[in-house]
Write an enzyme that holds these catalytic residues in place. Structure first.
Site, PDB file in Angstrom:
ATOM      1  N   CYS A   2       0.860  -1.170   0.000  1.00  0.00           N
ATOM      2  CA  CYS A   2       0.000   0.000   0.000  1.00  0.00           C
ATOM      3  C   CYS A   2       0.907   1.234   0.000  1.00  0.00           C
ATOM      4  CB  CYS A   2      -0.936   0.147   1.193  1.00  0.00           C
ATOM      5  SG  CYS A   2      -2.058  -1.230   1.413  1.00  0.00           S
ATOM      6  N   ARG A  27       3.149   0.031  -5.354  1.00  0.00           N
ATOM      7  CA  ARG A  27       3.048  -0.592  -4.029  1.00  0.00           C
ATOM      8  C   ARG A  27       1.713  -1.312  -3.813  1.00  0.00           C
ATOM      9  NH1 ARG A  27       6.789   1.370  -0.508  1.00  0.00           N
ATOM     10  NH2 ARG A  27       5.521   0.724   1.250  1.00  0.00           N
ATOM     11  N   TRP A  73      -3.111  -2.455  -1.518  1.00  0.00           N
ATOM     12  CA  TRP A  73      -2.844  -3.858  -1.849  1.00  0.00           C
ATOM     13  C   TRP A  73      -3.501  -4.638  -0.725  1.00  0.00           C
ATOM     14  CZ3 TRP A  73      -0.195  -7.975   0.462  1.00  0.00           C
ATOM     15  CH2 TRP A  73       0.099  -9.056  -0.392  1.00  0.00           C
ATOM     16  N   ASN A  99      -0.803   1.901   5.900  1.00  0.00           N
ATOM     17  CA  ASN A  99      -0.044   0.879   5.195  1.00  0.00           C
ATOM     18  C   ASN A  99       0.483  -0.079   6.262  1.00  0.00           C
ATOM     19  OD1 ASN A  99       1.769  -0.618   3.625  1.00  0.00           O
ATOM     20  ND2 ASN A  99       3.379   0.916   3.835  1.00  0.00           N
ATOM     21  N   GLY A 100       0.172  -1.382   6.124  1.00  0.00           N
ATOM     22  CA  GLY A 100       0.657  -2.352   7.103  1.00  0.00           C
ATOM     23  C   GLY A 100      -0.472  -3.243   7.585  1.00  0.00           C
ATOM     24  N   GLU A 482      16.185 -16.857 -11.939  1.00  0.00           N
ATOM     25  CA  GLU A 482      15.749 -15.468 -12.047  1.00  0.00           C
ATOM     26  C   GLU A 482      14.926 -15.256 -13.332  1.00  0.00           C
ATOM     27  OE1 GLU A 482      15.279 -13.066 -10.264  1.00  0.00           O
ATOM     28  OE2 GLU A 482      15.209 -11.323 -11.564  1.00  0.00           O
ATOM     29  N   LYS A 486      10.932 -14.015 -13.587  1.00  0.00           N
ATOM     30  CA  LYS A 486      10.460 -12.905 -14.429  1.00  0.00           C
ATOM     31  C   LYS A 486       9.286 -13.355 -15.293  1.00  0.00           C
ATOM     32  CE  LYS A 486      11.911 -10.345 -12.717  1.00  0.00           C
ATOM     33  NZ  LYS A 486      12.861 -10.291 -11.648  1.00  0.00           N
ATOM     34  N   GLU A 489       6.113 -13.928 -13.120  1.00  0.00           N
ATOM     35  CA  GLU A 489       5.447 -12.803 -12.467  1.00  0.00           C
ATOM     36  C   GLU A 489       4.830 -11.813 -13.436  1.00  0.00           C
ATOM     37  OE1 GLU A 489       7.745 -10.195  -9.862  1.00  0.00           O
ATOM     38  OE2 GLU A 489       9.535 -10.545 -11.032  1.00  0.00           O
ATOM     39  N   HIS A 505      16.197 -36.742 -12.333  1.00  0.00           N
ATOM     40  CA  HIS A 505      15.686 -37.185 -11.036  1.00  0.00           C
ATOM     41  C   HIS A 505      14.199 -36.870 -10.880  1.00  0.00           C
ATOM     42  CE1 HIS A 505      19.712 -38.252  -9.869  1.00  0.00           C
ATOM     43  NE2 HIS A 505      20.125 -37.054 -10.287  1.00  0.00           N
ATOM     44  N   LYS A 602       5.332  -3.940  -5.310  1.00  0.00           N
ATOM     45  CA  LYS A 602       6.794  -3.804  -5.410  1.00  0.00           C
ATOM     46  C   LYS A 602       7.498  -4.088  -4.081  1.00  0.00           C
ATOM     47  CE  LYS A 602      10.542  -2.293  -7.591  1.00  0.00           C
ATOM     48  NZ  LYS A 602      11.072  -3.368  -8.444  1.00  0.00           N
TER      49      LYS A 602
HETATM   50  O1  M6R Z   1      12.950  -4.808  -2.329  1.00  0.00           O
HETATM   51  P1  M6R Z   1      13.499  -6.202  -2.248  1.00  0.00           P
HETATM   52  O2  M6R Z   1      14.682  -6.426  -3.116  1.00  0.00           O
HETATM   53  O3  M6R Z   1      13.750  -6.638  -0.832  1.00  0.00           O
HETATM   54  O4  M6R Z   1      12.340  -7.125  -2.817  1.00  0.00           O
HETATM   55  C1  M6R Z   1      12.442  -8.515  -2.786  1.00  0.00           C
HETATM   56  C2  M6R Z   1      11.387  -9.155  -3.632  1.00  0.00           C
HETATM   57  O5  M6R Z   1      10.112  -8.822  -3.167  1.00  0.00           O
HETATM   58  C3  M6R Z   1      11.501  -8.739  -5.106  1.00  0.00           C
HETATM   59  O6  M6R Z   1      12.753  -9.019  -5.627  1.00  0.00           O
HETATM   60  C4  M6R Z   1      10.428  -9.480  -5.936  1.00  0.00           C
HETATM   61  O7  M6R Z   1      10.715 -10.844  -5.980  1.00  0.00           O
HETATM   62  C5  M6R Z   1      10.339  -8.887  -7.343  1.00  0.00           C
HETATM   63  N1  M6R Z   1       8.963  -8.751  -7.723  1.00  0.00           N
HETATM   64  C6  M6R Z   1      10.991  -9.732  -8.379  1.00  0.00           C
HETATM   65  O8  M6R Z   1      10.900  -9.193  -9.640  1.00  0.00           O
END
Ligand code: M6R
Length: 607
Positions: A2, A27, A73, A99-100, A482, A486, A489, A505, A602
């Site tokens: 949020c 956010r 969020w 927020n929280g 990684e 990507k 997500e 395996h 984010k």
């Molecule tokens: O701000 P941070 O690097 O601590 O965030 C960690 C993860 O939330 C962040 O990398 C998340 O996995 C991204 N959406 C990946 O693209």
């Protein structure tokens, strides 16, 4: 998660709030709302993105000198108009944004209902305005009422509060969730994150846990959790407003992918001593500490965790120092022993990820010193660490992390080299060669964009794709993890990343005729092994995209992407770029919301 904003001053309040919310939309984006304090509280809230709220209130001009806003969020209560913030007390005079998570909201709500308060949402947040209303009936002093209410809350929160009977003022409070105050000329601001402030000011104060701020247009007064006034000195941030524009790109993600060569250049700046073929890391721990280490503990979440895994492989290869890496959400709760002769490495783009912060505090609780790698110099992770490497990625807006990842990888290369210099002296041919290679990286990264058209065409061909596999060995496995994240997500394609040697395996059962596989082949010493994996999947009818250096000609896939040649150790910094582009173009083919993928935000500032 949020985003919250607040403004006190002479500008048109509504547009300052909407503008700030748009900068924080990464956010959370399932509903949004604002309240402007004029003669009355003018409240607007709406399910959906900020654009839905904006079209509802476009053309309105509201008199008012203060206001607060929120982009949500959802945690407690489905995303709808009722649950959107701001929330009001029973009198309708007090509004708050939050927020929280308020963890003890059930008990508080029951008590407040008993006292006659009427609730109109399913959120945890709504207990806060009613609680303050209750306290205000005892003191008629808003600051005192907020202070005693906040002291009854458990959980994590950043709050902004406004009251009709206390005009031109906002009260803000913070426990765990981030909150930054922006200082202007006869106007002041608050926001969950710096980008919302950048169009107006670069002078900020970061509110710490337990602090409460009274924000008026000409001054900001800050109090500790006991109500004692404290002095805090503003800092100036080195980001500017242009950095949070799309700069001609269709999406922030594409812009941020393309910024990577420059991010590498900026991150290297001042860290290479080329004549002596050494790295310089003045912001890191001192040599005598590095020399005496017996273990490293790396912790992070998501993409930053993948960077940590890269760090482990590299550090162990270059220095032999045993290095553990663990996801923050697991690390924080594990029952285990720690080696006291160790260093914690905490990696976080935002520096506010709740699980990462908790893992950092777990390490600190064990009296292990912390070296953090973060993109936000004023973040909680940075402030709670002993040494901080500030990655120079600039603000990352797209939810999918790209340029911050590259900066994290590079920071870990610098750290690994520094560690090697401290432990075995500067004249190790393997490390001096890497220093030479490092300076070429920005140019090589730029050259990988020659593949962009092919990748776009490949994504177009695979536009109906639902399942994908990314395979690699050694550091290529890290890149596969990684790349798969990507793809999942932002394009919602189910993608499994495997260490290629694990295939037989179990996962090989999934490889049947027509299955799409990406095989990473940038680890020269492992090429014969990866060649066998290539044969394994081809024999079962898979279509294979091979990603390799120019010198691996014997490995030709159904499609082949050739990245510029560099050291095997540095290949993850180049190989990730085509995979980021692939995820981007797949998401585009599928019409996905690239910068704001579903269900994500984010900064994950809640557990
Ligand atoms: O701000 P941070 O690097 O601590 O965030 C960690 C993860 O939330 C962040 O990398 C998340 O996995 C991204 N959406 C990946 O693209």
């Amino acid at each position: 998660m949020c985003g919250i904003v607040g403004y006190v001053g002479a500008r048109p309040v509504l547009s300052v709030l909407l503008d700030g919310l748009k900068k924080l939309e990464y956010r959370g984006y399932d509903s949004a709302g604002v309240v402007v304090l004029g003669e009355d509280l003018n409240l607007f809230k709406k399910q959906g993105k900020i654009s839905s709220l904006e079209s509802e209130i476009s053309g309105l001009s509201l008199d008012g000198k203060a206001g607060i806003g929120h982009t949500r969020w959802a945690t407690h209560g489905v995303p709808n108009d009722r649950n959107a913030h701001p929330h009001l007390d029973c009198s309708g005079k007090l509004a708050i944004v939050h927020n929280g998570i308020i963890e003890n909201y059930r008990e508080l709500k029951a008590e407040l209902i008993e006292k006659g308060h009427v609730f109109s949402s399913d959120t945890d947040t709504e207990v806060v305005p009613h609680l303050i209303e209750e306290e205000l009936s005892k003191t008629n002093d808003l600051l005192k009422a907020v202070l005693s209410s906040v002291n009854q809350l458990k959980g994590s929160f950043a709050l902004a509060i406004i009251h009709k009977d206390f005009p031109d003022k906002i009260i803000a409070a913070r426990v765990e969730s981030p909150l930054v105050l922006g200082i202007g000329e006869n106007e002041n601001f608050l926001a969950s994150d710096i980008p919302a402030l950048l169009p107006y000011t670069k002078k900020i104060i970061v509110l710490e846990n337990g602090e409460i701020a009274l924000i008026e247009k000409s001054k900001i007064s800050i109090f500790d959790s006991q109500g004692n006034q404290i002095q805090k000195h503003p800092k100036t941030v080195d980001w500017d407003a242009r950095m949070i524009e799309k700069g001609g790109f269709e999406h922030f993600m594409l812009k941020e992918i393309h910024e990577q060569p420059n991010v590498l250049k900026e991150t290297l700046e001042g860290h290479l001593d080329l004549p002596r073929r050494m790295v310089l890391l003045p912001e890191g721990p001192p040599d005598d500490l590095l020399r005496n280490l017996e273990t490293l503990y790396i912790t992070a979440c998501g993409t930053a965790y993948h960077a940590g895994l890269y760090g482990k492989y590299l550090i162990e290869a270059l220095t032999g120092l045993p290095t553990e890496v663990e996801i923050g959400s697991e690390f924080r709760y594990r029952e285990r022993k720690f080696n006291p002769k160790s260093l914690g490495i905490v990696i976080s783009q935002s520096g506010e990820t709740a699980d990462t912060l908790a893992a950092l505090r777990r390490l600190k609780g064990e009296e292990i010193p912390i070296f953090s790698i973060t993109n936000v110099a004023s973040s909680s992770v940075a402030r709670e660490s002993d040494w901080v490497f500030h990655t120079k990625a600039g603000p990352e807006v797209a939810v999918a992390s790209t340029k911050a990842y590259s900066a994290q990888l590079l920071s870990l290369v610098l750290f690994a080299l520094k560690l090697s210099q401290a432990r075995s002296g500067p004249f190790n041919p393997r490390t001096t060669e890497l220093v030479q290679e490092l300076q070429k990286l920005p140019v090589l990264a730029e050259a990988t964009f020659n593949l962009e058209k092919n990748i776009q065409a490949y994504a177009n061909r695979l536009r109906l794709l639902t399942d994908y596999f990314m395979l690699g060995r050694g550091l290529d496995f890290v890149t596969a993890l990684e790349g798969a994240l990507k793809l999942k997500e932002i394009s919602y394609v189910h993608c499994e990343a495997y260490a290629a040697g694990e295939l037989k395996h179990g996962p090989l059962a999934l490889i049947t005729s027509g299955k799409q596989v990406c095989l990473l082949a940038t680890q020269r010493s492992l090429l014969p092994k990866i060649h066998s994996n290539f044969k394994e999947v081809k024999a079962r009818g898979a279509e294979v995209l091979v990603l390799r250096f120019p010198e691996g000609e014997e490995l030709e896939g159904d499609e082949t992407l050739v990245i510029p040649s560099t050291s095997d150790y540095l290949s993850p910094l180049l190989a990730i770029i085509p995979l980021q582009l692939f995820a981007y173009y797949m998401a585009k083919e599928k019409g996905c919301d690239i910068d704001q993928p579903r269900n994500l935000a984010k900064s994950v500032t809640v557990e």
